[in-house]
Structure formats: structure tokens, C-alpha cells
Design a protein around this motif. Structure first.
Motif, PDB file in Angstrom:
ATOM      1  N   SER A  96      23.932  10.233  47.074  1.00 32.73           N
ATOM      2  CA  SER A  96      25.043  10.782  46.290  1.00 32.73           C
ATOM      3  C   SER A  96      25.618  11.967  47.053  1.00 32.73           C
ATOM      4  N   THR A 114      31.107  16.569  43.682  1.00 34.95           N
ATOM      5  CA  THR A 114      32.128  15.676  43.110  1.00 34.95           C
ATOM      6  C   THR A 114      32.978  16.433  42.088  1.00 34.95           C
ATOM      7  N   GLU A 156      30.206  11.868  49.328  1.00 34.20           N
ATOM      8  CA  GLU A 156      29.117  10.995  49.798  1.00 34.20           C
ATOM      9  C   GLU A 156      29.167  10.816  51.315  1.00 34.20           C
ATOM     10  N   ARG A 162      31.734   7.805  37.515  1.00 30.89           N
ATOM     11  CA  ARG A 162      30.737   8.874  37.617  1.00 30.89           C
ATOM     12  C   ARG A 162      29.320   8.292  37.537  1.00 30.89           C
ATOM     13  N   GLY A 163      28.458   8.810  38.365  1.00 25.43           N
ATOM     14  CA  GLY A 163      27.089   8.293  38.415  1.00 25.43           C
ATOM     15  C   GLY A 163      26.972   6.986  39.188  1.00 25.43           C
ATOM     16  N   GLY A 164      28.045   6.623  39.914  1.00 28.99           N
ATOM     17  CA  GLY A 164      28.128   5.301  40.536  1.00 28.99           C
ATOM     18  C   GLY A 164      27.182   5.032  41.701  1.00 28.99           C
ATOM     19  N   SER A 165      26.526   6.062  42.214  1.00 28.14           N
ATOM     20  CA  SER A 165      25.596   5.797  43.323  1.00 28.14           C
ATOM     21  C   SER A 165      24.398   4.966  42.862  1.00 28.14           C
TER      22      SER A 165
HETATM   23  N1  ASP Z   1      28.761  11.784  43.215  1.00 30.39           N
HETATM   24  C1  ASP Z   1      29.136  10.887  42.148  1.00 30.39           C
HETATM   25  C2  ASP Z   1      29.143  11.616  40.817  1.00 30.39           C
HETATM   26  O1  ASP Z   1      28.849  12.808  40.767  1.00 30.39           O
HETATM   27  C3  ASP Z   1      28.279   9.663  42.103  1.00 30.39           C
HETATM   28  C4  ASP Z   1      26.819   9.910  41.812  1.00 30.39           C
HETATM   29  O2  ASP Z   1      26.325  11.032  41.945  1.00 30.39           O
HETATM   30  O3  ASP Z   1      26.126   8.941  41.459  1.00 30.39           O
HETATM   31  O4  ASP Z   1      29.467  11.041  39.814  1.00 30.39           O
END
Ligand code: ASP
Ligand code: ADP
Ligand code: MG
Length: 411
Positions: free
Chosen positions: A41, A47, A74, A150-153
Motif C-alpha cells: 500500500s 493517499t 503505491e 479505498r483499501g484496494g490493496s
Molecule cells: N492506499 C490506498 C488507500 O489508502 C489503498 C490501500 O491502502 O489499500 O485506500
């Protein structure tokens, strides 16, 4: 020899020291005889910083440009991680979404993965290098950079694991597993040793951000067992996998909360057939997803009703003009917005065969004097919308009220 995917979240790569730790862990996994693919991430906070920059320039930035800027977080951590591995005496190569390539649709800021070409990852690991893949990002048919939400990693990691047929997919994060609720707001939360895909899917979709919902969908579809664990210890974490008998025994498996939605209240719309259809068709046309909906009929004398619904806060600025136009068309006398709300939910496969779970939830909230603004239920969850100031109180009361603070009996 096993093929292992290891994903490190923002906190885990949040500083140069932490990136060095990640590098050591990956090298150790490789030295133990495995091929290693790392997904990273952006560094924690990065982000948000990038998105805030975009919003400083313009109130409603174009989605394509948002992704062009968001994906850089990323890119930085992938290159730094590869360098850190090299600095520790290992061999590594960073790969961006388009280099892999991770092909997505063109729904910028919430793109979905269509295909992943594993060949570059395979040639990298066959060459004895650790493949460090930038999470969160992909590329569409036009060659434009996309991001996965968001959270896509998490989704990048599970999708890569599925595409290359990895033997394991480890999600390293800042907590040591999936808990009965967010351990950062509930001191009595317990680590769950294993959880079914269905329950994890529900928890994720109801706000438990420990795994992005799409990652769980993909894990379930391709049968990828996911191990959520701490990047700061070697402790066994939580296994997310297919349902088994023991999981059915618990009525409520977890409590989740979601502050990402806003409530929209259309006051005094005509109470006649077709009105609700008109409202929600207009909103759907603008690609704004609606979650909870309630309609209260006022007295038949006025022939009017109130319609309340929730939408993502991130869609609200863009959506307001359409919502207000639609409200006018259906004769609403006013439109009110409330962003200080939270959706609290209880989740459990065991609810399928137990009556009275929702009633118990309402009693627990009532006892704390928390007013419920909207309710939605499914076979395995109940959600209540309440004022945001009650988040901690509601989560803790429900968690302990359903006995989640006490470990289930063995056997
Ligand atoms: N950097 C991105 C986010 O903050 C993806 C991730 O962290 O999974 O949403
Ligand atoms: P990462 O940056 O590693 O992807 P996230 O911040 O996205 O980490 O997800 C981990 C966070 O999820 C935890 O710090 C915790 O606050 C939150 N969380 C919410 N619900 C849960 C839960 N049921 N179990 C564990 N963590 C949870
Ligand atoms: Mg995350």
C-alpha cells in the motif's frame, strides 16, 4: 517450494524503518524456500494527503485525474520496498499496475479487475527476485491508470494470489487478525481464529475495513484462503476460509460500524405510485449507490410522505444537484442532509436459525438511550442507523450484549 503472496498495508510501510522490516520479512520468507510476491500500500496517510491536494485545487476533481494522483502513493512504496530488499542483500523488482499488467474497467476511483497477466510476476520470481507489486492500482483498456477504491490493496493481493495460483495469501496489517469488532474502539474485542468468507464479506461490507469487500469476494470466488496477521509479530492471525460446522454455532460473530454514509431526507413528497421509482431511478442514473431506504407515510389527509435514504459521503458533493433536482420534480418541500450518522451492524451465520436477534439488538440500543433512525436486515445481519456520537457506545454495548467478550466454549 511454495508461492506466497504477502501484502503490507499503510501502517506496515509507514516509515523507512518499517519498510526495512518488511524487506527483512520478505527475504526470510524467500530464504525459507519460497517464491515471494509482495503487494504494498501507500505509506500511511499518503493517499489521504494526495486526495486532499486534489480537493484543494477543485471541489469536484475529475475521477481520471484523481486516480493518476492517488496511484503515485503505491508507486513510491513499491520502489522503496524493492530498494530496501536490495539494501538487505536480497534481489527485488518493483512492478506497477500497468507493468504487471492488472487490467481493470474504466470506473475511475472504484475500478474492478478484469484480468491479471501473471507472466511478468512469474518471470521475476523464477529469476530469483522478489516481485514487489504496487497495490490499489490497475490500468484500463485505454492505458489510463485506475484505482480500486479505498483499501484496494487487499483486493490487489487476493486477485494476484488467485491469478498466479499462490499457495498462500497473507495480509499483514496493524492488528493481529480479524476481531469480533474493531479492537481500536472496543477494549473487549477478541481475535477470531477463523471466519467464513460469508461472514467476513458481510463484516467488510458493513464497515470493518480490515479487508476490502472486493478482496473477500474474490477470495470466496476462487477459494483463496486468506491469513490476516500482524506485520509486527509472528503470531498466528485469522484464517478467512470456507464455512465449516463450528462457525455455525455462533449466532452473532461480529459487530461492524460504518461512518462513510450520509442521510438524505426528502420531506413531503407525493404519496402515490411511481414516485419512489422516479427518485431512485434518477439517482441511479448518476451512478450514485443508495444503501438504506425508508419511507414514512404521513397522514392520508395531506397525501404526502417522507423519503429517507443513505448514500456514500464521497458521492454527496457530486450528487446534491441531482438529488435536489429530483426532489423538486416529485414535489418535495425540503431536502435535508445529515453527515453525522453511523451504521452499526451485527453479523452472524447463526442468525439464519435464531429468532429474536434483531429485537435483542433494538433492546440493547434502547437501554443506552440510543435512537434508531433506520433499520435494514438480511438473513445474516441487522443494521441500525444512529447518530455518529454514539459509535463507541453502540458498538461496545452490542459487542458485550451479544456475549462477544466471552470466548465460545470448545467442542
Ligand atoms: N492506499 C490506498 C488507500 O489508502 C489503498 C490501500 O491502502 O489499500 O485506500
Ligand atoms: P492496512 O493499512 O494494513 O490496510 P486498515 O487500516 O485498512 O489497515 O485496516 C486495519 C484496521 O481495521 C484496524 O486498525 C482496525 O482499526 C480496523 N478494523 C475494523 N474492524 C475490524 C475488525 N473486526 N477486526 C480487526 N480490525 C478491524
Ligand atoms: Mg486497508
Amino acid at each position: 517450494m511454495a508461492l506466497i503472496v504477502q501484502k503490507f498495508g499503510g501502517t506496515s510501510v509507514g516509515s523507512i524503518d518499517r519498510i526495512r522490516n518488511v524487506a527483512k520479512r520478505c527475504i526470510a520468507t524467500q530464504k525459507a524456500g519460497n517464491d515471494v510476491v509482495v503487494i504494498v500500500s501507500a505509506m500511511s496517510g499518503e493517499t489521504n494527503r494526495l486526495l486532499a491536494l486534489a480537493h484543494e485545487v477543485t471541489k469536484v476533481p475529475e475521477a481520471r485525474e484523481m486516480d493518476a494522483i492517488a496511484a503515485t502513493g503505491e508507486q513510491v512504496s513499491a520502489a522503496l520496498t524493492a530498494m530496501a530488499i536490495q539494501n538487505e542483500g536480497g534481489r527485488a523488482r518493483s512492478l506497477l499496475g500497468h507493468q504487471v499488467k492488472i487490467l481493470t474497467d474504466d470506473a475511475f476511483t472504484k475500478a474492478r479487475i478484469k484480468a491479471i497477466d501473471g507472466s511478468k510476476i512469474f518471470s521475476t520470481v523464477q529469476n530469483g527476485e522478489i516481485a514487489v507489486v504496487a497495490g490499489f492500482q490497475g490500468v484500463d483498456e485505454n492505458g489510463d491508470i485506475t484505482t480500486l477504491g479505498r483499501g484496494g490493496s487487499d483486493t490487489s493481493a487476493v486477485a494476484v494470489a488467485a491469478a498466479i495460483g499462490a499457495d498462500a495469501c497473507e495480509i499483514f496489517t496493524d492488528v493481529d487478525g480479524v476481531y469480533t469488532t474493531d479492537p481500536n474502539i472496543c477494549p473487549t474485542a477478541r481475535k477470531i481464529p477463523k471466519i467464513s468468507y460469508e461472514e467476513m464479506l458481510e463484516l467488510a461490507s458493513l464497515g470493518a475495513k480490515v479487508l476490502q469487500i472486493r478482496s473477500v469476494e474474490i477470495a470466496m470466488k476462487y477459494g483463496v484462503p486468506v491469513h490476516v496477521r500482524s506485520s509486527f509479530s509472528d503470531a498466528e492471525g485469522t484464517w478467512v476460509k470456507a464455512e465449516d460446522k463450528t462457525l455455525e454455532d455462533v449466532v452473532v460473530a461480529g459487530v461492524a460500524y460504518d461512518k462513510s454514509e450520509a442521510r438524505v431526507h426528502l420531506v413531503g413528497v407525493a404519496d402515490k405510485p411511481g414516485v419512489v421509482a422516479e427518485i431512485f431511478s434518477a439517482i441511479a442514473e448518476k451512478n450514485i449507490s443508495v444503501d438504506m431506504i425508508i419511507q414514512n407515510v404521513s397522514s392520508s389527509a395531506t397525501g404526502q410522505a417522507d423519503v429517507t435514504f443513505t448514500v456514500a459521503k464521497t458521492d454527496l458533493a457530486r450528487g446534491k444537484p441531482f438529488i435536489e433536482e429530483t426532489a423538486k420534480q416529485v414535489g418535495a418541500s425540503a431536502v435535508r442532509y445529515d453527515e453525522d450518522i453511523v451504521k452499526v451492524s451485527i453479523v452472524g451465520l447463526g442468525m439464519r436459525s435464531h429468532a429474536g436477534v434483531a429485537a435483542k439488538m433494538f433492546r440493547i440500543l434502547a437501554k443506552e438511550n440510543i435512537n434508531i433512525q433506520a433499520i435494514s436486515t438480511s438473513e445474516i445481519k441487522v443494521s441500525c442507523l444512529v447518530a455518529a456520537k454514539y459509535t463507541e457506545l453502540a458498538v461496545r454495548a452490542l459487542h458485550d450484549g451479544f456475549g462477544l467478550d466471552v470466548p465460545p466454549k470448545e467442542g
